[in-house]
Design a protein around this motif. Structure first.
Motif, PDB file in Angstrom:
ATOM      1  N   MET A 264      35.256  42.010  47.015  1.00 50.16           N
ATOM      2  CA  MET A 264      36.387  41.282  47.582  1.00 50.16           C
ATOM      3  C   MET A 264      35.951  39.890  48.030  1.00 50.16           C
ATOM      4  N   GLY A 265      36.759  38.903  47.695  1.00 53.11           N
ATOM      5  CA  GLY A 265      36.447  37.530  48.079  1.00 53.11           C
ATOM      6  C   GLY A 265      35.696  36.745  47.014  1.00 53.11           C
ATOM      7  N   GLN A 266      35.181  37.435  46.012  1.00 49.48           N
ATOM      8  CA  GLN A 266      34.467  36.768  44.931  1.00 49.48           C
ATOM      9  C   GLN A 266      35.435  36.213  43.900  1.00 49.48           C
ATOM     10  N   GLU A 267      34.944  35.230  43.163  1.00 53.27           N
ATOM     11  CA  GLU A 267      35.731  34.655  42.070  1.00 53.27           C
ATOM     12  C   GLU A 267      35.415  35.403  40.777  1.00 53.27           C
ATOM     13  N   VAL A 268      36.437  35.609  39.968  1.00 51.27           N
ATOM     14  CA  VAL A 268      36.224  36.191  38.643  1.00 51.27           C
ATOM     15  C   VAL A 268      36.930  35.335  37.599  1.00 51.27           C
ATOM     16  N   ILE A 269      36.360  35.314  36.423  1.00 52.75           N
ATOM     17  CA  ILE A 269      36.987  34.637  35.287  1.00 52.75           C
ATOM     18  C   ILE A 269      37.092  35.636  34.153  1.00 52.75           C
ATOM     19  N   LEU A 270      38.311  35.824  33.710  1.00 55.66           N
ATOM     20  CA  LEU A 270      38.581  36.719  32.589  1.00 55.66           C
ATOM     21  C   LEU A 270      38.833  35.858  31.361  1.00 55.66           C
ATOM     22  N   ARG A 271      38.236  36.267  30.259  1.00 57.41           N
ATOM     23  CA  ARG A 271      38.295  35.432  29.064  1.00 57.41           C
ATOM     24  C   ARG A 271      39.068  36.095  27.936  1.00 57.41           C
ATOM     25  N   CYS A 272      39.723  35.264  27.165  1.00 57.50           N
ATOM     26  CA  CYS A 272      40.561  35.728  26.059  1.00 57.50           C
ATOM     27  C   CYS A 272      40.391  34.760  24.898  1.00 57.50           C
TER      28      CYS A 272
ATOM     29  N   PHE B  62      40.980  31.128  26.280  1.00 60.12           N
ATOM     30  CA  PHE B  62      42.048  31.035  27.270  1.00 60.12           C
ATOM     31  C   PHE B  62      41.598  31.886  28.450  1.00 60.12           C
ATOM     32  N   THR B  63      41.468  31.286  29.613  1.00 61.23           N
ATOM     33  CA  THR B  63      40.867  32.010  30.737  1.00 61.23           C
ATOM     34  C   THR B  63      41.831  32.178  31.897  1.00 61.23           C
ATOM     35  N   LEU B  64      41.619  33.248  32.626  1.00 61.13           N
ATOM     36  CA  LEU B  64      42.337  33.503  33.875  1.00 61.13           C
ATOM     37  C   LEU B  64      41.281  33.570  34.976  1.00 61.13           C
ATOM     38  N   LYS B  65      41.434  32.735  35.985  1.00 60.78           N
ATOM     39  CA  LYS B  65      40.509  32.743  37.111  1.00 60.78           C
ATOM     40  C   LYS B  65      41.229  33.265  38.344  1.00 60.78           C
ATOM     41  N   ILE B  66      40.568  34.173  39.040  1.00 60.88           N
ATOM     42  CA  ILE B  66      41.064  34.607  40.345  1.00 60.88           C
ATOM     43  C   ILE B  66      40.047  34.100  41.347  1.00 60.88           C
ATOM     44  N   ARG B  67      40.478  33.225  42.217  1.00 63.13           N
ATOM     45  CA  ARG B  67      39.543  32.460  43.048  1.00 63.13           C
ATOM     46  C   ARG B  67      38.879  33.329  44.116  1.00 63.13           C
ATOM     47  N   SER B  68      39.632  34.124  44.802  1.00 61.30           N
ATOM     48  CA  SER B  68      39.095  34.954  45.877  1.00 61.30           C
ATOM     49  C   SER B  68      39.770  36.311  45.768  1.00 61.30           C
ATOM     50  N   THR B  69      39.095  37.231  45.107  1.00 54.41           N
ATOM     51  CA  THR B  69      39.743  38.494  44.766  1.00 54.41           C
ATOM     52  C   THR B  69      40.061  39.335  45.993  1.00 54.41           C
ATOM     53  N   LYS B  70      41.162  40.066  45.868  1.00 54.49           N
ATOM     54  CA  LYS B  70      41.582  41.005  46.904  1.00 54.49           C
ATOM     55  C   LYS B  70      41.568  42.404  46.299  1.00 54.49           C
ATOM     56  N   LEU B  71      41.576  43.388  47.172  1.00 51.57           N
ATOM     57  CA  LEU B  71      41.572  44.775  46.697  1.00 51.57           C
ATOM     58  C   LEU B  71      42.743  45.036  45.754  1.00 51.57           C
ATOM     59  N   GLU B  72      43.889  44.457  46.091  1.00 55.82           N
ATOM     60  CA  GLU B  72      45.095  44.707  45.293  1.00 55.82           C
ATOM     61  C   GLU B  72      45.104  43.975  43.951  1.00 55.82           C
ATOM     62  N   ASP B  73      44.072  43.193  43.682  1.00 56.17           N
ATOM     63  CA  ASP B  73      43.950  42.576  42.363  1.00 56.17           C
ATOM     64  C   ASP B  73      43.361  43.541  41.337  1.00 56.17           C
ATOM     65  N   SER B  74      42.905  44.683  41.799  1.00 55.64           N
ATOM     66  CA  SER B  74      42.370  45.690  40.884  1.00 55.64           C
ATOM     67  C   SER B  74      43.462  46.127  39.921  1.00 55.64           C
ATOM     68  N   ALA B  75      43.204  45.944  38.639  1.00 54.25           N
ATOM     69  CA  ALA B  75      44.211  46.222  37.615  1.00 54.25           C
ATOM     70  C   ALA B  75      43.583  46.006  36.246  1.00 54.25           C
ATOM     71  N   MET B  76      44.348  46.338  35.221  1.00 59.33           N
ATOM     72  CA  MET B  76      44.001  45.949  33.858  1.00 59.33           C
ATOM     73  C   MET B  76      44.719  44.633  33.583  1.00 59.33           C
ATOM     74  N   TYR B  77      43.975  43.664  33.088  1.00 59.85           N
ATOM     75  CA  TYR B  77      44.557  42.359  32.784  1.00 59.85           C
ATOM     76  C   TYR B  77      44.589  42.192  31.264  1.00 59.85           C
ATOM     77  N   PHE B  78      45.792  41.956  30.761  1.00 54.34           N
ATOM     78  CA  PHE B  78      45.977  41.793  29.329  1.00 54.34           C
ATOM     79  C   PHE B  78      46.314  40.340  29.012  1.00 54.34           C
ATOM     80  N   CYS B  79      45.671  39.841  27.989  1.00 51.10           N
ATOM     81  CA  CYS B  79      46.020  38.559  27.413  1.00 51.10           C
ATOM     82  C   CYS B  79      46.898  38.830  26.194  1.00 51.10           C
TER      83      CYS B  79
END
Lengths: 117, 112
Positions: free
Chosen positions: A15-23, A75-92
């Motif tokens: 929690m609080g970390q940044e993540v980058i998801l790539r597509c 094509f990227t999606l960045k979540i700057r400061s992750t929260k518990l409720e960001d837990s999910a499957m992310y589809f591009c």
């Protein structure tokens, strides 16, 4: 047959970390999307992107989220400061340009499963 | 009212059965309609687009009723491999939006 690819397939973060998801969308497609699906729930729209800018975003896509097309293929999606409720499957997803029904079809990548601890 | 509403199921049917799913949508300005299939923990995959005149693809038939704002999917001669969640998906155009709106899905389990 061309397909949308996504990396990583799984991501665990604190929690609080940044993540980058790539597509990598299908090469001749011009519209790009991010959706998410919380476990057991429906697929929800996050953001659409066309011509190097956001064309629409949902109420979920708040200031913690950003998208970018850093080069001609990613094509990227960045979540700057992750929260518990960001837990999910992310589809591009991506689609061609056009107004005909067949051109409305969006093709989905296999998803990135994000777990925020 | 939900934008796209589906019976969550599950529908448990024997192999060879015919099964039908319905879906209702709330916005009469909707213009594009789809059925996607989603296997457990996988991405949605397009099953078929739904056209006003109705359309068929092998064992699958889709119908659209704009007056009543509902979409149907009929699967004939069910196979074990048809077991999945079927997602009713609508593209609302009233704001120029091109994003898809998903129903919660109807789960189908085909049994031997």
């Amino acid at each position: 047959e061309p397909e949308v690819t996504q990396t990583p397939s799984h991501q665990v973060t604190q929690m609080g970390q940044e993540v980058i998801l790539r597509c990598v969308p299908i090469s001749n497609h011009l519209y790009f999307y991010w959706y998410r699906q919380i476990l057991g729930q429906k697929v929800e729209f996050l953001v659409s992107f066309y011509n190097n800018e956001i064309s629409e975003k949902s109420e979920i896509f708040d200031d913690q989220f950003s998208v970018e097309r850093p080069d001609g293929s990613n094509f990227t999606l960045k979540i700057r400061s992750t929260k518990l409720e960001d837990s999910a499957m992310y589809f591009c997803a991506s689609r061609k340009e056009g107004g005909l029904a067949r051109q409305e079809t969006q093709y989905f990548g296999p998803g990135t499963r994000l777990l925020v601890l | 009212r939900k934008e796209v509403e589906q019976d969550p199921g599950p529908f448990n049917v024997p192999e060879g059965a015919t099964v039908a799913f319905n879906c209702t949508y709330s916005n009469s300005a909707s213009q594009s309609f789809f059925w996607y299939r989603q296997d457990c923990r996988k991405e949605p995959k397009l099953l078929m687009s739904v056209y006003s005149s109705g359309n068929e693809d092998g064992r699958f038939t889709a119908q659209l009723n704009r007056a009543s704002q509902y979409i149907s999917l009929l699967i004939r001669d069910s196979k074990l491999s048809d077991s999945a969640t079927y997602l009713c998906v609508v593209n609302f155009r009233y704001t120029g939006r091109r994003a898809l709106t998903f129903g919660s899905g109807t789960r189908l389990q085909v049994q031997p």
